[in-house]
Design an enzyme around this catalytic site. Sequence first.
Site, PDB file in Angstrom:
ATOM      1  N   THR A  16       0.813  -1.234   0.235  1.00  0.00           N
ATOM      2  CA  THR A  16      -0.003   0.023  -0.066  1.00  0.00           C
ATOM      3  C   THR A  16       0.791   1.220   0.014  1.00  0.00           C
ATOM      4  O   THR A  16       0.669   2.189  -0.570  1.00  0.00           O
ATOM      5  CB  THR A  16      -0.970  -0.014   1.220  1.00  0.00           C
ATOM      6  OG1 THR A  16      -1.796  -1.206   1.102  1.00  0.00           O
ATOM      7  CG2 THR A  16      -1.679   1.225   1.159  1.00  0.00           C
TER       8      THR A  16
ATOM      9  N   CYS B 208      -5.131  -8.990   4.315  1.00  0.00           N
ATOM     10  CA  CYS B 208      -4.459  -9.028   2.957  1.00  0.00           C
ATOM     11  C   CYS B 208      -3.085  -8.323   2.813  1.00  0.00           C
ATOM     12  O   CYS B 208      -2.383  -8.097   1.849  1.00  0.00           O
ATOM     13  CB  CYS B 208      -5.409  -7.987   2.090  1.00  0.00           C
ATOM     14  SG  CYS B 208      -6.508  -8.909   1.265  1.00  0.00           S
ATOM     15  N   PHE B 209      -2.670  -7.811   4.152  1.00  0.00           N
ATOM     16  CA  PHE B 209      -1.215  -7.490   4.593  1.00  0.00           C
ATOM     17  C   PHE B 209      -0.859  -6.290   3.744  1.00  0.00           C
ATOM     18  O   PHE B 209       0.341  -6.210   3.296  1.00  0.00           O
ATOM     19  CB  PHE B 209      -0.436  -8.695   4.054  1.00  0.00           C
ATOM     20  CG  PHE B 209      -0.807 -10.202   4.239  1.00  0.00           C
ATOM     21  CD1 PHE B 209      -0.933 -10.519   5.835  1.00  0.00           C
ATOM     22  CD2 PHE B 209      -1.286 -10.900   3.451  1.00  0.00           C
ATOM     23  CE1 PHE B 209      -1.480 -11.672   5.900  1.00  0.00           C
ATOM     24  CE2 PHE B 209      -2.035 -12.161   4.063  1.00  0.00           C
ATOM     25  CZ  PHE B 209      -2.030 -12.503   5.150  1.00  0.00           C
ATOM     26  N   CYS B 210      -1.811  -5.362   3.597  1.00  0.00           N
ATOM     27  CA  CYS B 210      -1.406  -4.154   3.004  1.00  0.00           C
ATOM     28  C   CYS B 210      -0.982  -4.450   1.559  1.00  0.00           C
ATOM     29  O   CYS B 210      -0.145  -3.531   1.039  1.00  0.00           O
ATOM     30  CB  CYS B 210      -0.408  -3.319   3.805  1.00  0.00           C
ATOM     31  SG  CYS B 210      -0.934  -2.909   5.361  1.00  0.00           S
ATOM     32  N   ASN B 211      -1.615  -5.254   1.000  1.00  0.00           N
ATOM     33  CA  ASN B 211      -1.239  -5.614  -0.629  1.00  0.00           C
ATOM     34  C   ASN B 211      -2.281  -6.024  -1.298  1.00  0.00           C
ATOM     35  O   ASN B 211      -2.486  -7.323  -1.608  1.00  0.00           O
ATOM     36  CB  ASN B 211      -0.061  -6.606  -0.566  1.00  0.00           C
ATOM     37  CG  ASN B 211       0.707  -6.929  -1.893  1.00  0.00           C
ATOM     38  OD1 ASN B 211      -0.079  -6.435  -3.029  1.00  0.00           O
ATOM     39  ND2 ASN B 211       1.855  -7.149  -1.906  1.00  0.00           N
TER      40      ASN B 211
END
EC number: 2.8.1.9
Length: 832
Positions: free
Chosen positions: A143, A413-416
């Site tokens: 992100t 979503c792990f900032c992705n």
Amino acid sequence: MDFRQLCSFETFLQVSGQYGYDGRLEDVVEQEFARIKGTTYLDHAGATLYPESLLRNYGLDLSRNVYGNPHSHNPSSRLTHDTIERVRYRVLQHFNATPEEYSVIFTSGCTAALKLVAESFPWRPQTAREAGSHFCFLNDSHTSVVGIRGLTSGRGVVTLPVSPQDVVDRAKDEPRGEDDICQTPHLFCYPAQSNFSGRKYPLSHVKGIQARRLYPACDHQGRWFVLLDAASHVGCSPLNLQECPADFIPISFYKMFGFPTGLGALLVRNDAAGILTKSYFGGGTAAAYLSGEDYYVHSANISDRFEDGTVSFLAIVALNHSFEALYKITGGMHNIQQHTFGLARYTYMLLSSLCHGNGQPVAWIYTEGQFECPSTQGAILNFNLMDSHGLIIGYSKVDRMASLYNIHVRTGCFCNTGACQSFLGITDQQMRRNLQAGHVCGDGIDLVDSQPTGSVRVSFGYMSTFEDCQKFLNFVAECFVEKPVTVDQKKLEKLKTTTATSLGSNEDPPTKISNGEIYKGDEKEPTEPSLKGFGHRDSESHGEAYTLTSIYIYPIKSCGAHEVHDWPVGPQGLLYDRGWMVVNANGVFLSQKRETRLCLIHPQVHMPSNKLLLQASGMNTISVPLENNTPKQTSHQVCQSKVCGDRVETVDCGDEAASWLSDFLGQPCRLIRQSPYFTRDMKKSPSGAATSTSLSLVNEAQYLMINRASVELIEKQMSRSRDYSEGDQLLDTQNVISRFRANLVITGVEPFEEDNWSHLIIGNTRFVVAGQCGRCQMVGVDQETGTKTKEPLMSLSAYRRGKVTFGVYLTHQLPKGSLSVGCLIHPDPLTS
């Protein structure tokens, strides 16, 4: 070979490659990481762990030296300045670069480093004569990289997301960089390692983009700069800037060392640094300026120019000790890469081969390859678990169960978002629908319309061990595999052939494990007892009437229960229920998840004396006033706290209670209560509830109700488990009831029938059902001893197939008088 044999250390050594470092890894863990004993920490991609020697040496350093502000010129300031410069050199040395080639700009983290590039890059809008700048990024980007778009979109810059395949498939044979006159600056960003899947992208892309051989640089004239997001990569892998001379490399040091946090850096290639420009200038960045007119000359030194204000110099001092500890323990990044990759590869092989008793695979693993090589795959494993029907088990359920086993993973979503959409097959339209359904990044909504919104990630660090892999794999088999456990031998053999030395052929039929007993071939497999028929009442049943059998209040949130037989109903629920809570020295709420001994504190409300009594074994009883008559003006006692993400206004209860709690819990803490002048409402009031439902310090709703019949069913499930090993005795019904920490216990209904109610009347008070309670690992705390067990959450999860809910939340409508044990209950079932 059965699953248990595959989980043996001997098997691991045959397929893992290098394990550990010089000496025994067990000794390193014992000496440097004793604090994690009993914990399986598998979130190193989020933050790795720091060794104890780092803190010891750092503490000695600070106690023996005087570090002053580096912008001064006195001896202590010079010591700081010289130390910082030494650390800069050490950072460059770690990445095989020199001060002549690169500069180190210290930032607050990787995101701040990315923001610095975004704000300083000379973006050009398109004109009649010249094409504008392009901001391009791999869609498998964090992100913080995609967020650069927020700055460029208002400057006429073209944003171009690129798929990994397009970079290579649309490449040109010849370099196109030197012949072009156009000098429009473009920026291409890509991760050295995906923080989602651990996929490593070719470091050769750096030179390929700079030379305009690769897409999109080959299609657009101008000067192409490369930002290599190395934050995920450098935690467990070496990075040689001689081989990949990226222009900008952001990193975070806590991902490498675990300490210090709040410190990162931007490595800038000196040849590219000249294009960066700044508007704002802070302390230390200006060579000269005038306050009365717009005159400013920036510092000649690149690092000084971009480090606004005083850098976090004591944290930078810590980096010296971080590097020392890392190399002393491991010998270097190559050894770390081999060790962590071996753990990840072994875990991938077994998890991808694990099957339910009916042969259905247990895990859907999100990866581009098969963990063949550490140059293409990092120490990250991303997956979702599936039930025996092939349906995804929500990541929140997996996270809750993992916490019960003290296994620390990362979910979501792990900032992705780009990688999440790509691997999970989530379209842009579905993303928008998920948002409309209430799902936002970081929440616990793991399934929308039965489709996953995220996944589970495990990642390894240099101190990770084989036992960590073993505990994780056994946890999956124990909690999420429909027995008997089986292994897809063909797939496993194929993986072994691809990724490691073969274990040899195995002609035996699959070995199956069920509740600790082994069955071979086509022996008859044990079946689970039928669970059908629960959840509805037989129309011919003549059971007892619905009755309220127990009432509990919990005056201090997360502390012991106070059982009552008749109790007044207040505007926020049962009077004085969850009116107080315990916080640590930093004002953070303490729950039994962090401090199990809270359950051994037994608060009692004594209304005749207007006192709340605090009682615990071995401690003198003390009291605090039930009603705090402190005027609102005395704001020095009022503090801000958080409960379930909500801000709440609280009042401190004084030093006597704080001292009592600190002595009992063995750590500094204080007792606070909700301010009488503060109102907190439910986030989502159920249909039919009052317009505004006022809450105490509860998590979700005013009341929690459980059904004794549902408890007894879970108790039966525990007794049926052949491998039950929580102790010599099974938990009795009352022990299980106490663990679920309900306000109201009812009887006279079928198990889980309460799930289908929308309203009910108890005595003279009407209630609205606000939803089901998602159970957390606090259920695993024995309320009599303060010890942790796996039950009854494990059996609840097995019965409900991962849907870990138990009990229903209630809110009252027009509360009247009080509730009494023995009150009759009149439920209203939901209409279809």
